[in-house]
Design a protein around this motif. Structure first.
Motif, PDB file in Angstrom:
ATOM      1  N   VAL A 145       0.831  -1.202   0.000  1.00 11.07           N
ATOM      2  CA  VAL A 145       0.000   0.000   0.000  1.00 11.07           C
ATOM      3  C   VAL A 145       0.864   1.250   0.000  1.00 11.07           C
ATOM      4  O   VAL A 145       0.555   2.244  -0.685  1.00 11.07           O
ATOM      5  CB  VAL A 145      -0.949  -0.004   1.218  1.00 11.07           C
ATOM      6  CG1 VAL A 145      -1.651   1.340   1.371  1.00 11.07           C
ATOM      7  CG2 VAL A 145      -1.977  -1.113   1.083  1.00 11.07           C
ATOM      8  N   GLN A 146       1.982   1.207   0.742  1.00 12.38           N
ATOM      9  CA  GLN A 146       2.851   2.379   0.835  1.00 12.38           C
ATOM     10  C   GLN A 146       3.467   2.736  -0.511  1.00 12.38           C
ATOM     11  O   GLN A 146       3.546   3.917  -0.885  1.00 12.38           O
ATOM     12  CB  GLN A 146       3.953   2.119   1.875  1.00 12.38           C
ATOM     13  CG  GLN A 146       4.828   3.306   2.192  1.00 12.38           C
ATOM     14  CD  GLN A 146       4.115   4.396   2.969  1.00 12.38           C
ATOM     15  OE1 GLN A 146       2.896   4.370   3.131  1.00 12.38           O
ATOM     16  NE2 GLN A 146       4.846   5.356   3.461  1.00 12.38           N
ATOM     17  N   ILE A 147       3.896   1.736  -1.243  1.00 15.53           N
ATOM     18  CA  ILE A 147       4.461   1.983  -2.572  1.00 15.53           C
ATOM     19  C   ILE A 147       3.396   2.564  -3.497  1.00 15.53           C
ATOM     20  O   ILE A 147       3.637   3.515  -4.257  1.00 15.53           O
ATOM     21  CB  ILE A 147       5.049   0.689  -3.157  1.00 15.53           C
ATOM     22  CG1 ILE A 147       6.275   0.261  -2.344  1.00 15.53           C
ATOM     23  CG2 ILE A 147       5.428   0.885  -4.632  1.00 15.53           C
ATOM     24  CD1 ILE A 147       6.842  -1.079  -2.751  1.00 15.53           C
ATOM     25  N   LEU A 148       2.187   1.999  -3.427  1.00 19.01           N
ATOM     26  CA  LEU A 148       1.091   2.503  -4.262  1.00 19.01           C
ATOM     27  C   LEU A 148       0.744   3.947  -3.911  1.00 19.01           C
ATOM     28  O   LEU A 148       0.554   4.786  -4.807  1.00 19.01           O
ATOM     29  CB  LEU A 148      -0.141   1.612  -4.090  1.00 19.01           C
ATOM     30  CG  LEU A 148      -1.392   2.036  -4.862  1.00 19.01           C
ATOM     31  CD1 LEU A 148      -1.121   2.048  -6.363  1.00 19.01           C
ATOM     32  CD2 LEU A 148      -2.564   1.118  -4.534  1.00 19.01           C
ATOM     33  N   LEU A 149       0.672   4.259  -2.615  1.00 17.24           N
ATOM     34  CA  LEU A 149       0.362   5.628  -2.198  1.00 17.24           C
ATOM     35  C   LEU A 149       1.454   6.608  -2.637  1.00 17.24           C
ATOM     36  O   LEU A 149       1.162   7.732  -3.057  1.00 17.24           O
ATOM     37  CB  LEU A 149       0.197   5.685  -0.675  1.00 17.24           C
ATOM     38  CG  LEU A 149      -1.082   5.056  -0.106  1.00 17.24           C
ATOM     39  CD1 LEU A 149      -1.007   5.006   1.412  1.00 17.24           C
ATOM     40  CD2 LEU A 149      -2.306   5.840  -0.547  1.00 17.24           C
ATOM     41  N   GLY A 150       2.711   6.177  -2.542  1.00 17.69           N
ATOM     42  CA  GLY A 150       3.807   7.034  -2.993  1.00 17.69           C
ATOM     43  C   GLY A 150       3.707   7.332  -4.481  1.00 17.69           C
ATOM     44  O   GLY A 150       3.907   8.474  -4.917  1.00 17.69           O
TER      45      GLY A 150
END
Length: 209
Positions: free
Chosen positions: A161-166
């Protein structure tokens, strides 16, 4: 005592950010101190649970996995410092595309903002690899420990999720809600990794006698 000290230090830094009109160095320190207090609160909460005081299965103990988990937690902390540096120096969009960097794998020109931005991205992929190793290794060694297995799975989910949000923050030119979600999810990544590290370290250093 550490939590109390961190709260006092955080209050002082918060006052300094106002008095000196948000100097980047103080604002970054303020962000870092917040994460340190959050980690301390997580530790305090966890060591006061029945799980911490219960007897766990200790077979298949792996010193390498324990230190890999500790390294992962340290990488998350450094990554949050990079993120704070990007925010407070206005460099979040110093590289305006993703996953490329100005259409290349490595930028063809550099500045302070571009360097920090590129480090933040690069370390994000390193963290993804480390998190995958730690999570799958933990699941393999401690299959019967459902809490630890769930913790390991949550790390994979949060990092994804963090990579996607970034990526969405870059593609959308930093919409506030995505940027905020990226910040919150980053703190959750750190806390979840710290929880897993505490469990794995306890198996070697703090096992019940």
């Amino acid at each position: 005592m550490l939590a109390f000290t961190l709260v006092i230090a955080q209050a002082i830094l918060g006052g300094m950010t106002v008095l000196f009109r948000l100097p980047p160095q103080v604002s970054i320190a303020h962000a870092f101190m917040a994460q340190m207090f959050f980690c301390t609160a997580v530790v305090l909460a966890f060591v006061n649970t029945a799980r911490w005081q219960s007897v766990w299965p200790y077979e298949n103990d792996s010193r390498g996995l324990q230190w890999a988990a500790l390294t992962l937690t340290s990488l998350f902390l450094v990554q949050l410092i990079f993120g704070a540096t990007l925010r407070h120096y206005g460099a979040a969009l110093a590289i305006p595309d993703f996953p490329w960097s100005f259409g290349r794998v490595i930028p063809d020109h550099w500045s302070f903002g571009i360097a920090v931005n590129f480090l933040h991205r690069t370390q994000g992929f390193v963290i993804a690899i480390f998190a995958t190793f730690v999570a799958f290794r933990s699941t393999h060694l401690y299959t019967r420990d459902l809490f630890l297995v769930a913790n390991a799975g949550l790390i994979i989910a949060l990092v994804s999720v963090q990579i996607l949000l970034g990526a969405m923050a870059i593609w959308g030119h930093k919409p506030v809600w995505i940027t905020t979600a990226h910040l919150v999810n980053g703190a959750l990544c750190l806390a979840t990794s710290l929880l897993l590290t505490l469990q794995l370290m306890r198996m070697r250093f703090w096992a019940p006698k």
